[in-house]
Design an enzyme around this catalytic site. Structure first.
Site, PDB file in Angstrom:
ATOM      1  N   HIS A 152       0.855  -1.224  -0.001  1.00  0.00           N
ATOM      2  CA  HIS A 152       0.024  -0.034  -0.064  1.00  0.00           C
ATOM      3  C   HIS A 152       1.040   1.254   0.022  1.00  0.00           C
ATOM      4  O   HIS A 152       2.148   1.064   0.259  1.00  0.00           O
ATOM      5  CB  HIS A 152      -1.049  -0.176   1.328  1.00  0.00           C
ATOM      6  CG  HIS A 152      -2.127  -1.073   1.073  1.00  0.00           C
ATOM      7  ND1 HIS A 152      -1.867  -2.287   1.405  1.00  0.00           N
ATOM      8  CD2 HIS A 152      -3.460  -0.732   0.694  1.00  0.00           C
ATOM      9  CE1 HIS A 152      -3.020  -2.829   1.115  1.00  0.00           C
ATOM     10  NE2 HIS A 152      -3.947  -1.750   0.976  1.00  0.00           N
ATOM     11  N   LYS A 207      -0.347   4.907   4.629  1.00  0.00           N
ATOM     12  CA  LYS A 207      -1.467   3.674   5.235  1.00  0.00           C
ATOM     13  C   LYS A 207      -0.452   3.544   6.776  1.00  0.00           C
ATOM     14  O   LYS A 207       0.745   3.247   6.816  1.00  0.00           O
ATOM     15  CB  LYS A 207      -1.461   2.479   4.505  1.00  0.00           C
ATOM     16  CG  LYS A 207      -2.287   1.346   5.298  1.00  0.00           C
ATOM     17  CD  LYS A 207      -2.653   0.418   4.286  1.00  0.00           C
ATOM     18  CE  LYS A 207      -3.782  -0.506   4.959  1.00  0.00           C
ATOM     19  NZ  LYS A 207      -4.878   0.094   5.339  1.00  0.00           N
TER      20      LYS A 207
END
Length: 270
Positions: free
Chosen positions: A158, A162
């Protein structure tokens, strides 16, 4: 003709919030009832459409659900656990349905969601992508056929912003595989490896995490044997895939009684 479902969009100026705003605007079955940001934000009181280059939507950004509780039917929340739990308590007290895409809940947070589902309708999912939810079904089949004799590894990536790891989606994938194999993920998960680890235990499920750049979301589950391996991969290139799924879930939820649901229910995959 049925009136569109009115959505309360939490965290409207975040990455997912902006994608959800676009998805709500494009879906004729729902409408934006209200948009919210944290108290003290400089955007409070501004038109959310004008602010995001969409033209006036006549929805002024608010900072308190209590002040706008008559303007919506369903909450969509992709914020943080502590914020979501506060909004969940409001939903229970005011008999509002809620779609939860927030990840990173501890056991107490998950228990609170389960308890709330006795009183209101909730869709709670780690991933609202149709493709990812199809992957969950594929993982069940792969685990049944290959899981007992292969090494299982889950690799996810990600964007740099995040804050939780592994991702909620990766953990859900692990849960699907572990449940299919009759294992407890809490007992068999291995989160990263370093140093002299010894030989791999066949009954473990490994997790590896990548955080880099602007990756939207990539997940691969590997079933590896000697001489062959099967990899099941999903890659998201736009947050709209999650946003569209969440809006679909909100529209579906309007016809449901109290209870805890996920995207497998929404997509009729169970």
């Amino acid at each position: 003709m049925t009136a569109p479902i009115r959505i309360a969009l939490m965290g409207c100026q975040g990455r997912m919030g902006k994608a959800l705003l676009e998805a709500i605007r494009a879906n004729e079955q729902v409408t934006l009832g209200t948009a919210l940001e944290r108290p003290g934000s400089t955007v409070i009181g501004l038109d959310v459409g004008d602010l995001n280059g969409l033209g006036a939507m006549n929805v002024l950004i608010a900072d308190d659900l209590e002040k706008v509780k008559d303007q919506f039917d369903v909450i969509i929340d992709f914020t943080r656990p502590e914020v979501t739990l506060k909004n969940l308590a409001f939903a229970v007290a005011n008999n509002k349905r809620i779609v939860i895409g927030t990840t990173g809940f501890d056991d107490a947070g998950k228990a609170a969601i389960n308890e709330a589902a006795k009183k209101i309708g909730i869709v709670f999912a780690s991933n609202f992508s149709v493709g990812v939810n199809l992957v969950f079904k594929l993982l069940e089949q792969a685990a049944k056929v290959m899981g007992d004799y292969t090494d299982i590894e889950i690799i996810e990536g990600h964007h740099r912003h995040k804050v939780d790891a592994p991702s909620g989606t990766a953990l859900s994938m692990g849960e699907v595989v572990a449940k299919t194999l009759g294992r407890d993920l809490k007992q068999c998960a291995v989160y990263g490896r370093e140093g002299i680890t010894g030989e791999r235990d066949r009954n473990t499920i490994g997790f590896a995490t990548i955080r880099a750049g602007d990756l939207v979301g990539e997940h691969t589950v590997m079933f590896a044997d000697i001489g062959e391996r099967v990899e099941i991969t999903h890659k998201a290139s736009s947050r709209l895939t999650f946003a569209n799924g969440a809006v679909r879930a909100a529209n579906w939820l309007k016809d449901q009684p109290c209870g805890l649901f996920d995207m497998q229910d929404v997509l009729n995959l169970k």
